[in-house]
Write a protein that holds these residues in place. Structure first.
Motif, PDB file in Angstrom:
ATOM      1  N   PRO A 101      -6.216 -17.390  30.543  1.00 27.51           N
ATOM      2  CA  PRO A 101      -5.611 -18.659  30.968  1.00 27.51           C
ATOM      3  C   PRO A 101      -6.354 -19.233  32.179  1.00 27.51           C
ATOM      4  O   PRO A 101      -6.699 -18.499  33.107  1.00 27.51           O
ATOM      5  N   VAL A 102      -6.613 -20.543  32.141  1.00 28.20           N
ATOM      6  CA  VAL A 102      -7.269 -21.233  33.256  1.00 28.20           C
ATOM      7  C   VAL A 102      -6.456 -22.481  33.583  1.00 28.20           C
ATOM      8  O   VAL A 102      -5.314 -22.605  33.163  1.00 28.20           O
ATOM      9  N   GLY A 103      -7.049 -23.428  34.308  1.00 24.09           N
ATOM     10  CA  GLY A 103      -6.354 -24.654  34.677  1.00 24.09           C
ATOM     11  C   GLY A 103      -6.159 -25.595  33.496  1.00 24.09           C
ATOM     12  O   GLY A 103      -6.501 -25.280  32.359  1.00 24.09           O
ATOM     13  N   VAL A 104      -5.646 -26.780  33.814  1.00 25.72           N
ATOM     14  CA  VAL A 104      -5.286 -27.751  32.777  1.00 25.72           C
ATOM     15  C   VAL A 104      -6.502 -28.534  32.305  1.00 25.72           C
ATOM     16  O   VAL A 104      -7.230 -29.111  33.109  1.00 25.72           O
ATOM     17  N   PHE A 105      -6.730 -28.497  30.990  1.00 25.20           N
ATOM     18  CA  PHE A 105      -7.802 -29.214  30.294  1.00 25.20           C
ATOM     19  C   PHE A 105      -9.189 -28.745  30.734  1.00 25.20           C
ATOM     20  O   PHE A 105      -9.979 -29.500  31.310  1.00 25.20           O
ATOM     21  N   PRO A 106      -9.518 -27.468  30.446  1.00 25.79           N
ATOM     22  CA  PRO A 106     -10.868 -26.986  30.749  1.00 25.79           C
ATOM     23  C   PRO A 106     -11.892 -27.751  29.921  1.00 25.79           C
ATOM     24  O   PRO A 106     -11.691 -27.962  28.719  1.00 25.79           O
ATOM     25  N   CYS A 107     -12.953 -28.204  30.574  1.00 29.30           N
ATOM     26  CA  CYS A 107     -13.922 -29.003  29.812  1.00 29.30           C
ATOM     27  C   CYS A 107     -15.370 -28.750  30.195  1.00 29.30           C
ATOM     28  O   CYS A 107     -16.260 -29.355  29.637  1.00 29.30           O
ATOM     29  N   GLY A 108     -15.619 -27.878  31.132  1.00 24.63           N
ATOM     30  CA  GLY A 108     -16.979 -27.536  31.500  1.00 24.63           C
ATOM     31  C   GLY A 108     -17.047 -26.090  31.928  1.00 24.63           C
ATOM     32  O   GLY A 108     -16.168 -25.621  32.649  1.00 24.63           O
ATOM     33  N   VAL A 109     -18.062 -25.387  31.450  1.00 26.20           N
ATOM     34  CA  VAL A 109     -18.198 -23.957  31.760  1.00 26.20           C
ATOM     35  C   VAL A 109     -19.647 -23.661  32.109  1.00 26.20           C
ATOM     36  O   VAL A 109     -20.565 -24.198  31.488  1.00 26.20           O
ATOM     37  N   THR A 110     -19.842 -22.805  33.112  1.00 28.50           N
ATOM     38  CA  THR A 110     -21.182 -22.295  33.411  1.00 28.50           C
ATOM     39  C   THR A 110     -21.055 -20.851  33.888  1.00 28.50           C
ATOM     40  O   THR A 110     -19.984 -20.433  34.326  1.00 28.50           O
ATOM     41  N   ILE A 111     -22.151 -20.126  33.786  1.00 30.24           N
ATOM     42  CA  ILE A 111     -22.164 -18.703  34.129  1.00 30.24           C
ATOM     43  C   ILE A 111     -23.164 -18.471  35.254  1.00 30.24           C
ATOM     44  O   ILE A 111     -24.256 -19.058  35.270  1.00 30.24           O
ATOM     45  N   SER A 112     -22.797 -17.602  36.196  1.00 31.95           N
ATOM     46  CA  SER A 112     -23.701 -17.276  37.295  1.00 31.95           C
ATOM     47  C   SER A 112     -24.971 -16.624  36.746  1.00 31.95           C
ATOM     48  O   SER A 112     -24.954 -16.038  35.659  1.00 31.95           O
ATOM     49  N   PRO A 113     -26.083 -16.722  37.481  1.00 33.37           N
ATOM     50  CA  PRO A 113     -27.342 -16.151  36.999  1.00 33.37           C
ATOM     51  C   PRO A 113     -27.260 -14.670  36.648  1.00 33.37           C
ATOM     52  O   PRO A 113     -27.926 -14.219  35.718  1.00 33.37           O
TER      53      PRO A 113
ATOM     54  N   ASN B  88      -5.358 -24.529  27.335  1.00 33.09           N
ATOM     55  CA  ASN B  88      -5.769 -24.243  28.710  1.00 33.09           C
ATOM     56  C   ASN B  88      -6.247 -22.803  28.869  1.00 33.09           C
ATOM     57  O   ASN B  88      -5.811 -22.081  29.761  1.00 33.09           O
ATOM     58  N   THR B  89      -7.143 -22.410  27.984  1.00 28.69           N
ATOM     59  CA  THR B  89      -7.668 -21.047  27.984  1.00 28.69           C
ATOM     60  C   THR B  89      -9.181 -21.043  27.770  1.00 28.69           C
ATOM     61  O   THR B  89      -9.762 -22.021  27.307  1.00 28.69           O
ATOM     62  N   VAL B  90      -9.780 -19.900  28.097  1.00 28.18           N
ATOM     63  CA  VAL B  90     -11.176 -19.613  27.780  1.00 28.18           C
ATOM     64  C   VAL B  90     -11.162 -18.377  26.889  1.00 28.18           C
ATOM     65  O   VAL B  90     -10.492 -17.391  27.199  1.00 28.18           O
ATOM     66  N   ASN B  91     -11.872 -18.450  25.772  1.00 33.73           N
ATOM     67  CA  ASN B  91     -11.976 -17.301  24.874  1.00 33.73           C
ATOM     68  C   ASN B  91     -13.184 -16.457  25.249  1.00 33.73           C
ATOM     69  O   ASN B  91     -14.258 -16.987  25.519  1.00 33.73           O
ATOM     70  N   VAL B  92     -13.000 -15.151  25.244  1.00 31.96           N
ATOM     71  CA  VAL B  92     -14.092 -14.212  25.467  1.00 31.96           C
ATOM     72  C   VAL B  92     -14.620 -13.828  24.091  1.00 31.96           C
ATOM     73  O   VAL B  92     -13.847 -13.376  23.237  1.00 31.96           O
ATOM     74  N   ILE B  93     -15.920 -14.005  23.888  1.00 28.92           N
ATOM     75  CA  ILE B  93     -16.515 -13.737  22.577  1.00 28.92           C
ATOM     76  C   ILE B  93     -17.555 -12.632  22.707  1.00 28.92           C
ATOM     77  O   ILE B  93     -18.466 -12.722  23.536  1.00 28.92           O
ATOM     78  N   ALA B  94     -17.424 -11.590  21.891  1.00 31.33           N
ATOM     79  CA  ALA B  94     -18.427 -10.526  21.834  1.00 31.33           C
ATOM     80  C   ALA B  94     -19.643 -11.075  21.098  1.00 31.33           C
ATOM     81  O   ALA B  94     -19.537 -11.484  19.937  1.00 31.33           O
ATOM     82  N   THR B  95     -20.785 -11.098  21.763  1.00 33.47           N
ATOM     83  CA  THR B  95     -21.963 -11.721  21.163  1.00 33.47           C
ATOM     84  C   THR B  95     -22.503 -10.944  19.961  1.00 33.47           C
ATOM     85  O   THR B  95     -23.124 -11.531  19.083  1.00 33.47           O
ATOM     86  N   GLY B  96     -22.269  -9.662  19.922  1.00 34.28           N
ATOM     87  CA  GLY B  96     -22.748  -8.872  18.791  1.00 34.28           C
ATOM     88  C   GLY B  96     -22.018  -9.169  17.499  1.00 34.28           C
ATOM     89  O   GLY B  96     -22.605  -9.184  16.419  1.00 34.28           O
ATOM     90  N   SER B  97     -20.717  -9.434  17.596  1.00 31.83           N
ATOM     91  CA  SER B  97     -19.897  -9.656  16.403  1.00 31.83           C
ATOM     92  C   SER B  97     -19.396 -11.088  16.252  1.00 31.83           C
ATOM     93  O   SER B  97     -18.854 -11.444  15.214  1.00 31.83           O
ATOM     94  N   ASN B  98     -19.576 -11.886  17.305  1.00 30.64           N
ATOM     95  CA  ASN B  98     -19.029 -13.248  17.341  1.00 30.64           C
ATOM     96  C   ASN B  98     -17.511 -13.271  17.157  1.00 30.64           C
ATOM     97  O   ASN B  98     -16.957 -14.232  16.649  1.00 30.64           O
ATOM     98  N   MET B  99     -16.862 -12.219  17.611  1.00 33.52           N
ATOM     99  CA  MET B  99     -15.407 -12.127  17.526  1.00 33.52           C
ATOM    100  C   MET B  99     -14.790 -12.398  18.890  1.00 33.52           C
ATOM    101  O   MET B  99     -15.355 -12.020  19.920  1.00 33.52           O
ATOM    102  N   ILE B 100     -13.618 -13.019  18.893  1.00 36.74           N
ATOM    103  CA  ILE B 100     -12.882 -13.238  20.130  1.00 36.74           C
ATOM    104  C   ILE B 100     -12.264 -11.909  20.546  1.00 36.74           C
ATOM    105  O   ILE B 100     -11.540 -11.282  19.780  1.00 36.74           O
ATOM    106  N   THR B 101     -12.582 -11.487  21.776  1.00 36.63           N
ATOM    107  CA  THR B 101     -12.076 -10.199  22.271  1.00 36.63           C
ATOM    108  C   THR B 101     -11.083 -10.364  23.416  1.00 36.63           C
ATOM    109  O   THR B 101     -10.525  -9.380  23.885  1.00 36.63           O
ATOM    110  N   GLY B 102     -10.886 -11.592  23.852  1.00 41.57           N
ATOM    111  CA  GLY B 102      -9.935 -11.840  24.929  1.00 41.57           C
ATOM    112  C   GLY B 102      -9.685 -13.316  25.105  1.00 41.57           C
ATOM    113  O   GLY B 102     -10.484 -14.148  24.681  1.00 41.57           O
ATOM    114  N   ILE B 103      -8.554 -13.636  25.711  1.00 38.65           N
ATOM    115  CA  ILE B 103      -8.195 -15.020  26.008  1.00 38.65           C
ATOM    116  C   ILE B 103      -7.733 -15.064  27.461  1.00 38.65           C
ATOM    117  O   ILE B 103      -6.857 -14.298  27.860  1.00 38.65           O
TER     118      ILE B 103
END
Length: 109
Positions: free
Chosen positions: A24-36, A7-22
């Motif tokens: 916590p969100v709701g139960v069973f995250p299954c769809g993600v979108t980003i504002s413009p 029940n988490t979202v990983n933050v990924i640095a696009t330059g290194s493709n490394m996880i830089t943060g985790i």
């Protein structure tokens, strides 16, 4: 990237493709979108029927919005004013006004 097991979202640095943060969100995250403008991430949480709103500047959840049953997909309007959430188990689309983080209407489909 999200994990429906933890029940988490990983933050990924696009330059290194490394996880830089985790985040916590709701139960069973299954769809993600980003504002413009890239400032907000919306996460559909299928089991608890909510959308988590994440500020990318702080990598924190700033709101949790109740929507329909089993939300799975999210789309944002080009101007970022509204988010449309597909609720798979009740055959509806919840319309979220992003300025207030509230559902303004629910459309049967």
């Amino acid at each position: 990237m999200f994990s429906y097991i933890s029940n988490t979202v990983n933050v990924i640095a696009t330059g290194s493709n490394m996880i830089t943060g985790i985040i916590p969100v709701g139960v069973f995250p299954c769809g993600v979108t980003i504002s413009p403008n890239g400032a907000i991430v919306y996460v559909a949480n299928r089991i608890d029927g909510t959308v988590s709103v994440i500020e990318t500047g702080s990598n924190s959840v700033t709101a949790t919005i109740p929507v329909g049953i089993s939300p799975e997909g999210i789309a944002i309007t080009p101007d970022g004013a509204f988010a449309y959430v597909a609720n798979s188990h009740d055959g509806t689309v919840s319309v979220i006004e992003t300025g207030s983080n509230s559902v303004t209407t629910t459309i049967p489909v």
